[in-house]
Enzyme design. Structure first.
Site, PDB file in Angstrom:
ATOM      1  N   PRO A 144       0.832  -1.214   0.000  1.00 47.73           N
ATOM      2  CA  PRO A 144       0.000   0.000   0.000  1.00 47.73           C
ATOM      3  C   PRO A 144       0.864   1.261   0.000  1.00 47.73           C
ATOM      4  O   PRO A 144       1.937   1.281   0.589  1.00 47.73           O
ATOM      5  CB  PRO A 144      -0.779  -0.109   1.311  1.00 47.73           C
ATOM      6  CG  PRO A 144       0.123  -0.891   2.215  1.00 47.73           C
ATOM      7  CD  PRO A 144       0.838  -1.870   1.313  1.00 47.73           C
ATOM      8  N   GLY A 145       0.408   2.271  -0.675  1.00 52.75           N
ATOM      9  CA  GLY A 145       1.070   3.573  -0.643  1.00 52.75           C
ATOM     10  C   GLY A 145       0.061   4.613  -0.210  1.00 52.75           C
ATOM     11  O   GLY A 145       0.065   5.104   0.927  1.00 52.75           O
ATOM     12  N   ARG A 146      -0.880   4.883  -1.103  1.00 53.25           N
ATOM     13  CA  ARG A 146      -1.882   5.920  -0.856  1.00 53.25           C
ATOM     14  C   ARG A 146      -2.624   5.717   0.462  1.00 53.25           C
ATOM     15  O   ARG A 146      -2.820   6.672   1.228  1.00 53.25           O
ATOM     16  CB  ARG A 146      -2.891   5.897  -2.008  1.00 53.25           C
ATOM     17  CG  ARG A 146      -3.953   6.968  -1.908  1.00 53.25           C
ATOM     18  CD  ARG A 146      -5.085   6.738  -2.915  1.00 53.25           C
ATOM     19  NE  ARG A 146      -4.645   6.273  -4.182  1.00 53.25           N
ATOM     20  CZ  ARG A 146      -4.380   7.052  -5.249  1.00 53.25           C
ATOM     21  NH1 ARG A 146      -4.546   8.355  -5.157  1.00 53.25           N
ATOM     22  NH2 ARG A 146      -3.980   6.527  -6.391  1.00 53.25           N
ATOM     23  N   TYR A 156      -5.329  13.759 -13.149  1.00 47.37           N
ATOM     24  CA  TYR A 156      -6.382  12.733 -13.028  1.00 47.37           C
ATOM     25  C   TYR A 156      -7.759  13.345 -12.779  1.00 47.37           C
ATOM     26  O   TYR A 156      -8.666  12.645 -12.357  1.00 47.37           O
ATOM     27  CB  TYR A 156      -6.083  11.787 -11.858  1.00 47.37           C
ATOM     28  CG  TYR A 156      -4.655  11.307 -11.773  1.00 47.37           C
ATOM     29  CD1 TYR A 156      -4.161  10.366 -12.669  1.00 47.37           C
ATOM     30  CD2 TYR A 156      -3.822  11.785 -10.767  1.00 47.37           C
ATOM     31  CE1 TYR A 156      -2.849   9.921 -12.568  1.00 47.37           C
ATOM     32  CE2 TYR A 156      -2.509  11.343 -10.669  1.00 47.37           C
ATOM     33  CZ  TYR A 156      -2.026  10.416 -11.578  1.00 47.37           C
ATOM     34  OH  TYR A 156      -0.738   9.983 -11.466  1.00 47.37           O
ATOM     35  N   CYS A 211       1.460  28.755 -15.870  1.00 46.29           N
ATOM     36  CA  CYS A 211       0.837  29.192 -17.119  1.00 46.29           C
ATOM     37  C   CYS A 211       0.215  28.034 -17.881  1.00 46.29           C
ATOM     38  O   CYS A 211       0.674  27.677 -18.968  1.00 46.29           O
ATOM     39  CB  CYS A 211       1.867  29.921 -17.958  1.00 46.29           C
ATOM     40  SG  CYS A 211       2.532  31.298 -17.029  1.00 46.29           S
ATOM     41  N   TYR A 236       1.390  10.987  -3.427  1.00 42.26           N
ATOM     42  CA  TYR A 236       1.481  11.459  -4.800  1.00 42.26           C
ATOM     43  C   TYR A 236       1.309  12.981  -4.883  1.00 42.26           C
ATOM     44  O   TYR A 236       0.762  13.508  -5.842  1.00 42.26           O
ATOM     45  CB  TYR A 236       0.462  10.727  -5.698  1.00 42.26           C
ATOM     46  CG  TYR A 236       0.592   9.217  -5.583  1.00 42.26           C
ATOM     47  CD1 TYR A 236       1.728   8.571  -6.042  1.00 42.26           C
ATOM     48  CD2 TYR A 236      -0.399   8.452  -4.965  1.00 42.26           C
ATOM     49  CE1 TYR A 236       1.874   7.200  -5.904  1.00 42.26           C
ATOM     50  CE2 TYR A 236      -0.261   7.079  -4.828  1.00 42.26           C
ATOM     51  CZ  TYR A 236       0.883   6.453  -5.307  1.00 42.26           C
ATOM     52  OH  TYR A 236       1.030   5.104  -5.176  1.00 42.26           O
TER      53      TYR A 236
HETATM   54  N1  LLP Z   1       2.768  -1.435  -6.125  1.00 43.37           N
HETATM   55  C1  LLP Z   1       2.964  -1.140  -7.415  1.00 43.37           C
HETATM   56  C2  LLP Z   1       3.658  -2.110  -8.260  1.00 43.37           C
HETATM   57  C3  LLP Z   1       2.504   0.090  -7.928  1.00 43.37           C
HETATM   58  O1  LLP Z   1       2.675   0.370  -9.216  1.00 43.37           O
HETATM   59  C4  LLP Z   1       1.843   1.013  -7.067  1.00 43.37           C
HETATM   60  C5  LLP Z   1       1.374   2.289  -7.564  1.00 43.37           C
HETATM   61  C6  LLP Z   1       1.682   0.661  -5.719  1.00 43.37           C
HETATM   62  C7  LLP Z   1       2.147  -0.572  -5.279  1.00 43.37           C
HETATM   63  C8  LLP Z   1       1.022   1.561  -4.722  1.00 43.37           C
HETATM   64  O2  LLP Z   1      -0.314   1.807  -5.053  1.00 43.37           O
HETATM   65  P1  LLP Z   1      -1.263   2.561  -4.011  1.00 43.37           P
HETATM   66  O3  LLP Z   1      -1.437   1.655  -2.808  1.00 43.37           O
HETATM   67  O4  LLP Z   1      -0.624   3.841  -3.642  1.00 43.37           O
HETATM   68  O5  LLP Z   1      -2.525   2.750  -4.768  1.00 43.37           O
HETATM   69  N2  LLP Z   1      -0.002   9.054  -9.124  1.00 43.37           N
HETATM   70  C9  LLP Z   1      -1.250   8.330  -9.027  1.00 43.37           C
HETATM   71  C10 LLP Z   1      -1.075   6.942  -8.463  1.00 43.37           C
HETATM   72  C11 LLP Z   1      -0.054   6.111  -9.219  1.00 43.37           C
HETATM   73  C12 LLP Z   1       0.078   4.708  -8.667  1.00 43.37           C
HETATM   74  C13 LLP Z   1       1.219   4.010  -9.299  1.00 43.37           C
HETATM   75  N3  LLP Z   1       1.501   2.717  -8.770  1.00 43.37           N
HETATM   76  C14 LLP Z   1      -2.232   9.166  -8.198  1.00 43.37           C
HETATM   77  O6  LLP Z   1      -1.870  10.246  -7.745  1.00 43.37           O
HETATM   78  O7  LLP Z   1      -3.382   8.795  -8.050  1.00 43.37           O
END
Ligand code: LLP
Length: 451
Positions: free
Chosen positions: A304-306, A346, A373, A402
């Site tokens: 998880p990231g977000r 997005y 701009c 992000y």
């Molecule tokens: N693992 C892999 C292989 C990934 O490509 C990603 C995210 C994650 C984990 C983490 O995903 P999360 O749990 O954060 O959803 N910039 C975009 C999101 C790009 C996500 C890219 N990959 C935004 O601001 O919504």
């Protein structure tokens, strides 16, 4: 880890109004007005308590399984945040040599809990990760498997390998962040993966240890996570029974979504939104994973990231001007799309709150925009907000993931500073960029020489 019942005390967002007549916006117990006085704007602010609370939610929802959270560094890669997470026991999901270096600097002992994803790993990045003895390479193509074998042979090492399979499962999200279908560049078609495992098993330089899958990001309807893992499990059983290859870990990727349009503390920001319960969200997600992996005797990795950090952070900005063009009112802030690109890229929705609430101020329908701009440089369009004037400060919520990690110097704008709040304390975890930083890498050539 702290007792599970304390989770109830970690609010969905750390930002709330308090103080005299509930007028001042706080992050945990720190006044944001104080932070903007001290550090200026644009400023990213994060709550350590909120971040750790989210990690704890995963621990609780996956209790009884051998699960490790490998936080996805790309969401927010600040060294202090990586250190904070490592201290709570997380591993890391990385996608570049730069992210590997960040983990090394912030939490060297966590290198053994690093998974390396990405469709375009270079030889130099592979070498660095082999030398660092990371947990596993999530391999995304036959050509990458070849290169990994070559580099491992060269360095006389054995590379632990997981194929990142593409399960061809659709998950509802923005098309730019959907990854789990064969029309996307990610992973190896699940039907082709078995042959790659057989190849890896024969190589003295490769050790097939796991399988990984990641179907996309900001996924709120969680059934597709279960569908993807069911397909993975079929493959895992077949690898074992038909080919004698035992898979020790399954990496379920990241992607669990949050609610960006949750009612803000004003209650007025979006009338139609349902209150978001992070605990229920992780539990529902975990349930699909548990069901799909029933009978699997190995480790579970999660990326998880977000979900860990988005709601722990906000971007603070100051209003520079307000102006009217025809029927529209624009609030121009000192933060811009180079600081937070999600609305532009997005069409993302982010709640916006004034740092000082004035109850009897009328509201107005405005566009909140930055100085860059481009017409795409906006944080909100046609949004009803309490009237804002030059000099006022505002907070753009749910910007912890992000936000800073996608920031740039576009329009030659120095990047923002970052502050980490812990209870009533706050620390600068990244200073604001200076003009000197901005120009540091460049050289002026005149008549073929340097000035
Ligand atoms: N693992 C892999 C292989 C990934 O490509 C990603 C995210 C994650 C984990 C983490 O995903 P999360 O749990 O954060 O959803 N910039 C975009 C999101 C790009 C996500 C890219 N990959 C935004 O601001 O919504």
């Amino acid at each position: 880890m702290s007792p599970v019942n304390r989770l109830q005390e970690v609010p969905t967002r750390p930002f709330h109004y308090a103080g005299a007549r509930d007028r001042d916006l706080l992050c945990d117990r720190v006044s944001l007005a104080r932070l903007v006085r001290e550090y200026g704007t644009p400023l990213y602010v994060y709550s350590a308590t909120n971040i750790l609370g989210r990690v704890q939610l995963f621990a609780e929802a996956f209790a009884g399984m051998r699960a490790t959270v490998c936080y996805s560094v790309k969401a927010n890669s600040n060294l202090s945040i990586l250190r904070l997470l490592a201290a709570s026991g997380t591993g890391f999901d990385i996608v570049s040599g730069g992210e590997l270096e960040r983990v090394r600097q912030a939490a060297k002992s966590s290198l053994r809990r690093v998974v390396f994803s990405g469709v375009g790993k270079t030889a130099a990045e592979i070498d660095a990760a082999l030398a660092a003895r990371i947990l596993v390479f999530n391999v995304e193509s036959p050509a990458e498997l070849d290169l990994l074998e070559q580099r491992a042979r060269h360095l006389r090492k054995r590379a632990p390998v997981a194929m990142r399979v593409n399960p061809d499962v659709f998950a509802a999200t923005h098309p730019y962040i959907s990854t789990g279908m064969t029309t996307h560049k990610f992973g190896v078609a699940i039907g082709d993966a078995t042959a790659l495992y057989q190849r890896a098993a024969k190589s003295p330089y490769l050790v097939p240890t796991g399988v990984s899958v990641h179907i996309g990001s900001q996924i709120r309807v969680t059934e597709p996570f279960g569908q993807a893992l069911q397909r993975v499990m079929e493959m895992v059983r077949e690898l074992q029974s038909l080919h004698g290859i035992r898979i020790q870990h399954i990496d379920a990727g990241g992607g669990l979504g949050i609610s960006y349009d949750d009612p803000a503390p004003t209650g007025k920001d979006r009338k139609d939104a349902q209150a978001f319960d992070p605990m229920a969200a992780v539990r529902g997600y975990a349930q699909h994973i548990r069901t799909a992996l029933a009978g699997f005797d190995g480790d579970l990795l999660l990326e998880p990231g977000r979900f860990i950090i988005a709601q722990a952070g906000a971007l603070l900005a100051q209003v520079l001007y307000t102006k009217r063009n025809g029927s529209k009112t624009f609030v121009v802030t000192d933060a811009a799309m180079n600081d937070l690109i999600r609305p532009a890229l997005y069409q993302a929705y982010h709640s916006i709150l004034p740092l000082r609430r004035q109850r009897n101020r009328p509201s107005a329908v405005v566009d909140v925009v930055g100085p860059v701009c481009e017409t795409g440089d906006f944080f909100a369009r046609d949004r009803e907000l309490p009237a804002l004037g030059a000099g006022d400060f505002l907070a753009i919520l749910d910007a912890g993931a992000y936000g800073m990690s996608l920031s740039s110097n576009y329009n030659s704008r120095p990047r923002a500073a970052e502050v980490l709040v812990e209870g009533n304390r706050h620390r600068l975890i990244r200073r604001r960029e200076t003009m000197r930083d901005l120009l540091a890498g460049e050289r002026i050539f005149l008549n073929g020489g340097t000035e």
